[in-house]
Write a protein that holds these residues in place. Structure first.
Motif, PDB file in Angstrom:
ATOM      1  N   GLU A 118       0.848  -1.182   0.000  1.00  0.00           N
ATOM      2  CA  GLU A 118       0.000   0.000   0.000  1.00  0.00           C
ATOM      3  C   GLU A 118       0.888   1.238   0.000  1.00  0.00           C
ATOM      4  N   SER A 119       0.276   2.406   0.083  1.00  0.00           N
ATOM      5  CA  SER A 119       1.047   3.652  -0.024  1.00  0.00           C
ATOM      6  C   SER A 119       2.135   3.752   1.032  1.00  0.00           C
ATOM      7  N   SER A 120       1.843   3.290   2.239  1.00  0.00           N
ATOM      8  CA  SER A 120       2.791   3.445   3.343  1.00  0.00           C
ATOM      9  C   SER A 120       4.063   2.625   3.170  1.00  0.00           C
ATOM     10  N   ASN A 121       3.998   1.528   2.406  1.00  0.00           N
ATOM     11  CA  ASN A 121       5.196   0.696   2.249  1.00  0.00           C
ATOM     12  C   ASN A 121       5.600   0.522   0.784  1.00  0.00           C
ATOM     13  N   LEU A 122       5.057   1.374  -0.095  1.00  0.00           N
ATOM     14  CA  LEU A 122       5.345   1.230  -1.525  1.00  0.00           C
ATOM     15  C   LEU A 122       6.830   1.415  -1.823  1.00  0.00           C
ATOM     16  N   GLU A 123       7.466   2.387  -1.192  1.00  0.00           N
ATOM     17  CA  GLU A 123       8.900   2.607  -1.450  1.00  0.00           C
ATOM     18  C   GLU A 123       9.723   1.412  -0.992  1.00  0.00           C
ATOM     19  N   PHE A 181       5.882 -11.499  -6.571  1.00  0.00           N
ATOM     20  CA  PHE A 181       5.976 -10.198  -5.904  1.00  0.00           C
ATOM     21  C   PHE A 181       5.884  -9.059  -6.920  1.00  0.00           C
ATOM     22  N   VAL A 182       6.579  -9.195  -8.042  1.00  0.00           N
ATOM     23  CA  VAL A 182       6.552  -8.155  -9.071  1.00  0.00           C
ATOM     24  C   VAL A 182       5.143  -7.978  -9.626  1.00  0.00           C
ATOM     25  N   LYS A 183       4.453  -9.072  -9.862  1.00  0.00           N
ATOM     26  CA  LYS A 183       3.093  -8.977 -10.401  1.00  0.00           C
ATOM     27  C   LYS A 183       2.172  -8.255  -9.418  1.00  0.00           C
ATOM     28  N   LYS A 184       2.320  -8.565  -8.146  1.00  0.00           N
ATOM     29  CA  LYS A 184       1.497  -7.897  -7.134  1.00  0.00           C
ATOM     30  C   LYS A 184       1.840  -6.412  -7.059  1.00  0.00           C
ATOM     31  N   LEU A 185       3.126  -6.106  -7.107  1.00  0.00           N
ATOM     32  CA  LEU A 185       3.569  -4.718  -7.050  1.00  0.00           C
ATOM     33  C   LEU A 185       3.125  -3.949  -8.291  1.00  0.00           C
ATOM     34  N   ALA A 186       3.200  -4.595  -9.446  1.00  0.00           N
ATOM     35  CA  ALA A 186       2.795  -3.935 -10.691  1.00  0.00           C
ATOM     36  C   ALA A 186       1.316  -3.552 -10.659  1.00  0.00           C
ATOM     37  N   VAL A 246      -0.450  -2.764  -8.077  1.00  0.00           N
ATOM     38  CA  VAL A 246      -0.577  -1.577  -7.217  1.00  0.00           C
ATOM     39  C   VAL A 246      -0.129  -0.330  -7.965  1.00  0.00           C
ATOM     40  N   LEU A 247       0.974  -0.430  -8.693  1.00  0.00           N
ATOM     41  CA  LEU A 247       1.482   0.717  -9.443  1.00  0.00           C
ATOM     42  C   LEU A 247       0.495   1.155 -10.521  1.00  0.00           C
ATOM     43  N   LEU A 248      -0.126   0.201 -11.177  1.00  0.00           N
ATOM     44  CA  LEU A 248      -1.104   0.546 -12.210  1.00  0.00           C
ATOM     45  C   LEU A 248      -2.333   1.225 -11.596  1.00  0.00           C
ATOM     46  N   GLU A 249      -2.731   0.778 -10.429  1.00  0.00           N
ATOM     47  CA  GLU A 249      -3.852   1.413  -9.743  1.00  0.00           C
ATOM     48  C   GLU A 249      -3.526   2.862  -9.381  1.00  0.00           C
ATOM     49  N   ARG A 250      -2.237   3.120  -9.128  1.00  0.00           N
ATOM     50  CA  ARG A 250      -1.779   4.466  -8.760  1.00  0.00           C
ATOM     51  C   ARG A 250      -1.362   5.282  -9.988  1.00  0.00           C
ATOM     52  N   HIS A 251      -1.567   4.725 -11.164  1.00  0.00           N
ATOM     53  CA  HIS A 251      -1.232   5.400 -12.428  1.00  0.00           C
ATOM     54  C   HIS A 251       0.268   5.672 -12.553  1.00  0.00           C
ATOM     55  N   GLU A 252       1.076   4.779 -12.014  1.00  0.00           N
ATOM     56  CA  GLU A 252       2.534   4.869 -12.173  1.00  0.00           C
ATOM     57  C   GLU A 252       2.961   3.838 -13.211  1.00  0.00           C
TER      58      GLU A 252
END
Length: 375
Positions: free
Chosen positions: A246-251, A287-292, A294-300
């Motif tokens: 989520e946003s708090s641990n994205l970095e 892990f990459v698929k899950k992270l991707a 999230v990034l797409l949901e955030r328009h990154e």
């Protein structure tokens, strides 16, 4: 030598810190996403070299270098960029170096050595009783201490280190080591080569004060390492901690993704490590698929595309990766890349496996193409 990293992509902070951290005497004292924060840090702390991205919002790396020349004339600038069109301008600004992404360790070493020469100072070693050990087994096998990198005397001694490392401190019998590591040799030769490899391993570790970590008894051998960071163990622990992104641990998630620079032991391809290599590789892919997502949901989309292409290059026949990449290209409105990816995937499937994509993927592609034309 104190250095900072300025790059608007958080993943580059981890990559550069990891690479620079391998050089004795180099201390990364800060990573910043913008030049304003970097200047604020330099007003209160000593900094010798800044590794600066050129393409950044608000103030570019070139603009930063022009401004900082007046504020901190002793600061050396190394540009790290994906574009070579600024090279001439960079050196007109008396930049120390200009490095193209992706950053290669050998190229970065040249930059670090150039900076050291300018300072006319020798590398500083840490106290013997504070000798952290960094072990990098993702993508290769490297052991770093305050005294530099361990120089392997023989291929088998390096393999023996990796084998004992994977058993994480447990005693492994001589019989099992011989079967796994020296199994391609006649028994009489294998026993001799084991003894020789243990000798070579201890001799290689001795200049770093690590000779005693290779312990033996009547049963076999083990590695006993204190104060060590081991990259593949840290990666697995980080991924487990990041069960929900989520946003708090994205970095933190981006840093963990960047940590996986290659499969376990890289091109060394030890047969006895195959199951662990496949397990970590599968963990990374999931892990990459899950992270991707999230990034797409955030328009990154840019970051998502970079990671997914890295994953796609590892396995060009993975349909789930392709589907996510199709969505990412569609979000970027990059119709050419979307169509090219799908064509190449279909071609690869038919050539390698003699099959067509699933009906589900065909439907996704058709829907994305239809929405593009409708828009």
């Amino acid at each position: 030598m104190k250095v900072i990293v300025i790059d608007d992509e958080p993943a580059m902070h981890y990559i550069m810190s990891r690479l620079l951290g391998k050089f004795p005497g180099v201390e990364v004292v800060g990573c910043f996403e913008d030049t304003v924060s970097a200047v604020r840090h330099m007003e209160e702390h000593e900094v010798h070299v800044a590794y600066v991205d050129i393409s950044m919002p608000r103030e570019t790396g070139i603009q930063f270098a022009e401004r900082i020349a007046q504020l901190h004339p002793d600061l050396h600038i190394v540009f790290v960029t994906s574009n070579d069109e600024y090279a001439l301008h960079a050196f007109e600004l008396a930049a120390l170096d200009y490095i193209m992404k992706p950053v290669m360790p050998e190229r970065l070493e040249m930059s670090v050595n150039r900076a050291r020469a300018l300072f006319h100072s020798r590398e500083t070693a840490e106290e013997p009783d504070a000798n952290p050990v960094r072990i990098y087994a993702l993508g290769g096998l490297e052991v770093q201490t305050a005294h530099g990198s361990v120089k392997w005397i023989s291929r088998k001694s390096a393999e023996l280190f990796g084998y004992l490392l994977l058993h994480q401190g447990r005693v492994v019998s001589r019989v099992r080591i011989i079967a796994d590591v020296f199994g391609d040799m006649p028994p009489s030769n294998a026993e001799k080569y084991l003894n020789t490899s243990v000798y070579h391993l201890r001799k290689a570790l001795d200049p770093h004060g690590l000779k005693s970590i290779v312990q033996s008894d009547s049963e076999g051998y083990r590695l006993h390492i204190v104060n060590a960071s081991i990259d593949f163990i840290a990666f697995e622990e980080n991924v487990k901690r990041l069960a929900e992104i989520e946003s708090s641990n994205l970095e933190q998630a981006l840093e963990s993704e960047a940590q996986y620079v290659g499969d376990l032991f890289g091109e060394r391809g030890f047969g006895w490590a195959l199951s662990d290599m496949e397990r970590l590789s599968a963990l990374y892919a999931a892990f990459v698929k899950k992270l991707a997502k999230v990034l797409l949901e955030r328009h990154e989309e840019e970051t998502a595309v970079r990671m997914l292409n890295k994953l796609f290059n590892r396995n060009e026949l993975d349909e789930e990766t392709v589907e996510l990449l199709l969505y990412a290209y569609a979000a970027k409105k990059d119709q050419a890349s979307l169509a090219k990816l799908y064509r190449n995937f279909v071609k690869g499937l038919r050539l390698e496996l003699g099959i067509d994509p699933s009906k589900e993927l065909e439907a996704v592609y058709a829907r994305l193409q239809a929405s593009w034309h409708a828009g």
